[in-house]
Design an enzyme around this catalytic site. Structure first.
Site, mmCIF file in Angstrom:
data_model
loop_
_atom_site.group_PDB
_atom_site.id
_atom_site.type_symbol
_atom_site.label_atom_id
_atom_site.label_comp_id
_atom_site.label_asym_id
_atom_site.label_seq_id
_atom_site.Cartn_x
_atom_site.Cartn_y
_atom_site.Cartn_z
ATOM 1 N N ASP A 182 0.851 -1.201 0.000
ATOM 2 C CA ASP A 182 0.000 0.000 0.000
ATOM 3 C C ASP A 182 0.884 1.248 0.000
ATOM 4 O OD1 ASP A 182 -3.110 0.730 1.284
ATOM 5 O OD2 ASP A 182 -1.503 2.222 1.405
ATOM 6 N N GLU A 225 -4.870 2.545 -3.938
ATOM 7 C CA GLU A 225 -3.397 2.548 -3.965
ATOM 8 C C GLU A 225 -2.881 1.274 -3.304
ATOM 9 O OE1 GLU A 225 -5.043 3.064 -1.080
ATOM 10 O OE2 GLU A 225 -3.368 4.056 -0.045
#
Ligand SMILES: Nc1nc2c(ncn2[C@@H]2O[C@H](COP(=O)(O)OP(=O)(O)OP(=O)(O)O)[C@@H](O)[C@H]2O)c(=O)[nH]1
Length: 308
Positions: A182, A225
């Site tokens: 992430d 993301e």
């Protein structure tokens, strides 16, 4: 509406029924090669199966040593080969309504005659529409599994891959590891440089992750993301090394924005499949490890097994 009126009036049409009966008898009696091929092709949307069918039907009429087909569908090469080729070749670029659907070639030790080539063309005319549909089907299936921004697998592809990985790990007992990766403080990047720069960083991140992996590994974007990497035959120690390699690759990225170079870091969580485990539980453990990496200050990797 015309049909509805006919249904409502319930008038019998004996002549048409008789014609239908006769055409059914003709249809169900032993068909010629072209009719048989057309029928067989219409039963499947699988390109490989269709190519197998045309090879079987064609070789009965025009003996050949090999048949090859190649096409590029949804950014992937599709290749089909049957037999081993001779020096003489008949090659057909398959196209319909201006669109290209691959190249089909037949190979043989002896030269093909004009009649034989005409025969191939007749068989190909029966193949072209079903083959176009099969190519489109592959493209649609591929699109449903692809993240449109980065071109890597999406959440649906990841879910399917996780299920397959769990089943394979159970069957063969080999270790499979999962990395969740992430980007750190990505909201700040969007807020500071805008979404276009953010999107560009996501695309470059996917490329960097992909470059850090072996061909047997796979990468997915399963959230804004958030990326997932699936590693077959990989212990948690080796998966941690891969995760750190990915982090370094992402850290090395530089993206031009407003006369400055933007860089980004990532946090990773690793979990290795446990025998008998539900894949949702496996994913949850990797997520827990990722949470620990974020909690530890970000730009680091945590492995679930090392969590106390
Ligand atoms: N540019 C762009 N941004 C996205 C996309 N999908 C999600 N985002 C953004 O990603 C950001 C994620 O923010 P957060 O979940 O707060 O996480 P973060 O800022 O990275 O913080 P940490 O994960 O805690 O380090 C949000 O600003 C989303 O708008 C996308 O497709 N493109």
């Amino acid at each position: 509406m015309k049909n509805l009126t006919s249904i409502q009036s319930s008038t019998s049409r004996p002549a048409r029924l008789a014609a239908l009966k006769q055409s059914f008898q003709e249809w169900s009696s032993a068909p010629d090669a072209l009719t048989r091929l057309t029928r067989r092709l219409s039963t499947t949307l699988c390109l490989e199966t269709q190519l197998g069918m045309i090879a079987e039907e064609a070789v009965d009429i025009i003996p050949f040593d090999a048949m090859n087909y190649r096409n590029r569908i949804a950014r992937q090469d599709f290749v089909f080969s049957k037999g081993v080729g001779g020096p003489h070749r008949c090659e057909y670029r398959l196209s319909l309504e201006g669109n290209y659907y691959g190249t089909l070639s037949f190979h043989r030790r002896q030269r093909f005659s004009e009649e034989e080539m005409t025969g191939f063309e007749m068989l190909i005319s029966a193949l072209i529409c079903p083959l176009r549909n099969a190519c489109r089907f592959i493209a649609i299936e591929q699109a449903a599994l692809t993240d449109s921004l980065t071109g890597i697998g999406n959440k649906r592809a990841m879910d399917e891959a996780l299920q397959r990985a769990g089943a394979l790990a159970e069957r063969h007992g080999a270790p499979w590891s999962l990395i969740l990766c992430d980007l750190d403080y990505f909201k700040r990047i969007n807020d500071t440089y805008g979404h276009i720069v953010g999107d560009h960083i996501l695309t470059r991140t996917a490329e960097q992750i992909d470059r850090s992996l072996r061909t047997s590994d796979s990468v997915y974007r399963f959230g804004g993301e958030e990326f997932a990497v699936l590693l077959p035959h990989t212990s948690s120690g080796d998966a941690k090394d891969v995760a750190d390699r990915i982090r370094l690759a992402i850290e090395g990225l530089r993206v031009d924005a407003d006369e400055s170079l933007v860089s980004v870091s990532a946090s990773c969580g690793v979990a290795t499949y446990l025998p008998g485990e539900d894949v949702d539980h496996w994913l949850a453990r990797a997520d827990e490890a990722l949470y620990r990496a974020k909690d530890h200050g970000r730009n680091c990797t945590r492995v679930f097994a090392t969590i106390n």
